[in-house]
Design a protein around this motif. Structure first.
Motif, PDB file in Angstrom:
ATOM      1  N   MET A  21      45.586-110.390-102.925  1.00  0.00           N
ATOM      2  CA  MET A  21      44.335-109.821-102.457  1.00  0.00           C
ATOM      3  C   MET A  21      43.197-110.376-103.297  1.00  0.00           C
ATOM      4  O   MET A  21      43.296-110.491-104.513  1.00  0.00           O
ATOM      5  CB  MET A  21      44.383-108.300-102.581  1.00  0.00           C
TER       6      MET A  21
ATOM      7  N   LYS B 249      39.989-110.182-105.317  1.00  0.00           N
ATOM      8  CA  LYS B 249      39.375-109.089-106.068  1.00  0.00           C
ATOM      9  C   LYS B 249      37.948-109.464-106.415  1.00  0.00           C
ATOM     10  O   LYS B 249      37.700-110.487-107.029  1.00  0.00           O
ATOM     11  CB  LYS B 249      40.175-108.779-107.323  1.00  0.00           C
ATOM     12  N   ARG B 250      37.025-108.605-105.978  1.00  0.00           N
ATOM     13  CA  ARG B 250      35.621-108.783-106.314  1.00  0.00           C
ATOM     14  C   ARG B 250      35.051-107.428-106.676  1.00  0.00           C
ATOM     15  O   ARG B 250      35.559-106.392-106.266  1.00  0.00           O
ATOM     16  CB  ARG B 250      34.853-109.380-105.133  1.00  0.00           C
TER      17      ARG B 250
ATOM     18  N   SER C  59      32.428-104.573-106.260  1.00  0.00           N
ATOM     19  CA  SER C  59      31.580-104.077-105.179  1.00  0.00           C
ATOM     20  C   SER C  59      30.464-103.218-105.755  1.00  0.00           C
ATOM     21  O   SER C  59      30.731-102.267-106.496  1.00  0.00           O
ATOM     22  CB  SER C  59      32.401-103.244-104.189  1.00  0.00           C
TER      23      SER C  59
ATOM     24  N   ASP D  67      37.657-102.311-103.922  1.00  0.00           N
ATOM     25  CA  ASP D  67      38.883-102.938-103.440  1.00  0.00           C
ATOM     26  C   ASP D  67      39.982-101.903-103.249  1.00  0.00           C
ATOM     27  O   ASP D  67      40.027-100.889-103.930  1.00  0.00           O
ATOM     28  CB  ASP D  67      39.363-103.994-104.433  1.00  0.00           C
ATOM     29  N   THR D  68      40.855-102.225-102.326  1.00  0.00           N
ATOM     30  CA  THR D  68      42.021-101.379-102.103  1.00  0.00           C
ATOM     31  C   THR D  68      43.161-102.237-101.600  1.00  0.00           C
ATOM     32  O   THR D  68      42.939-103.288-100.982  1.00  0.00           O
ATOM     33  CB  THR D  68      41.715-100.244-101.091  1.00  0.00           C
ATOM     34  N   ASN D  69      44.357-101.829-101.878  1.00  0.00           N
ATOM     35  CA  ASN D  69      45.512-102.594-101.428  1.00  0.00           C
ATOM     36  C   ASN D  69      45.812-102.298 -99.966  1.00  0.00           C
ATOM     37  O   ASN D  69      45.979-103.204 -99.170  1.00  0.00           O
ATOM     38  CB  ASN D  69      46.729-102.280-102.304  1.00  0.00           C
TER      39      ASN D  69
ATOM     40  N   SER E 232      30.976-110.955-106.610  1.00  0.00           N
ATOM     41  CA  SER E 232      30.689-109.554-106.299  1.00  0.00           C
ATOM     42  C   SER E 232      30.144-109.427-104.881  1.00  0.00           C
ATOM     43  O   SER E 232      29.590-110.363-104.316  1.00  0.00           O
ATOM     44  CB  SER E 232      29.694-108.965-107.306  1.00  0.00           C
TER      45      SER E 232
ATOM     46  N   GLY F 167      34.351-104.135 -99.735  1.00  0.00           N
ATOM     47  CA  GLY F 167      35.296-104.620-100.721  1.00  0.00           C
ATOM     48  C   GLY F 167      36.394-105.410-100.065  1.00  0.00           C
ATOM     49  O   GLY F 167      36.311-105.787 -98.903  1.00  0.00           O
ATOM     50  N   SER F 168      37.443-105.649-100.806  1.00  0.00           N
ATOM     51  CA  SER F 168      38.586-106.412-100.309  1.00  0.00           C
ATOM     52  C   SER F 168      39.733-105.469 -99.998  1.00  0.00           C
ATOM     53  O   SER F 168      39.908-104.445-100.651  1.00  0.00           O
ATOM     54  CB  SER F 168      39.039-107.424-101.364  1.00  0.00           C
TER      55      SER F 168
ATOM     56  N   SER G 283      44.009-105.678 -98.540  1.00  0.00           N
ATOM     57  CA  SER G 283      45.146-106.478 -98.094  1.00  0.00           C
ATOM     58  C   SER G 283      45.577-106.075 -96.693  1.00  0.00           C
ATOM     59  O   SER G 283      45.897-106.915 -95.867  1.00  0.00           O
ATOM     60  CB  SER G 283      46.327-106.321 -99.048  1.00  0.00           C
TER      61      SER G 283
END
Length: 131
Positions: free
Chosen positions: A1, A3-4, A6, A26-28, A84, A104-105, A107
């Motif tokens: 994933m 990762k940045r 936010s 971010d979250t998985n 970011s 955010g990012s 997966s």
């Protein structure tokens, strides 16, 4: 994933519905699921047996969710020059059932909503004469 970081300065949210998500960061994995059974009646008269819900009677709650096939054979590469995500402000009127607003990012994001809405409205003679 990927990762940045936010950054969210301001968020105004009027309504977030059942099984919905507002995510800043971010979250998985995000997985939402909601099943709704609603009965609307012109005259609110209910029998004593009502209130016990038998989901076997309604096929919409028994069918498996349709999910897209996983991506295969795709190769990709990403280069984020700015590490970011910056959001100055967001104004959201509503995020409905099993929905996501995400900064955010992620997966994997999965959502499923099933609604069975029954409306019992009396039949009038004026409707039949216009047919």
């Amino acid at each position: 994933m990927l990762k940045r970081l936010s950054h969210l300065r301001f968020a105004k949210i009027n309504s977030i519905g059942i099984s919905s998500v507002f995510q800043a960061g971010d979250t998985n994995e995000i997985d939402m699921n909601v099943k709704v059974f609603a009965v609307q009646r012109y005259i609110p008269l209910y029998e004593a047996k009502e209130g016990s819900f038998n989901r076997d009677e309604y096929q919409i709650f028994q069918q498996p969710a349709v999910k897209p096939l996983p991506e295969t054979g795709i190769q990709s590469a990403f280069c984020h020059e700015v590490p970011s995500i910056r959001v100055r402000s967001v104004n959201i009127q509503g995020v409905s059932s099993s929905s996501v607003f995400h900064i955010g990012s992620a997966s994997a994001v999965c959502g499923d909503a099933r609604v069975k809405h029954i409306r019992e409205i009396p039949f009038s003679n004026s409707q039949s004469s216009q047919s």
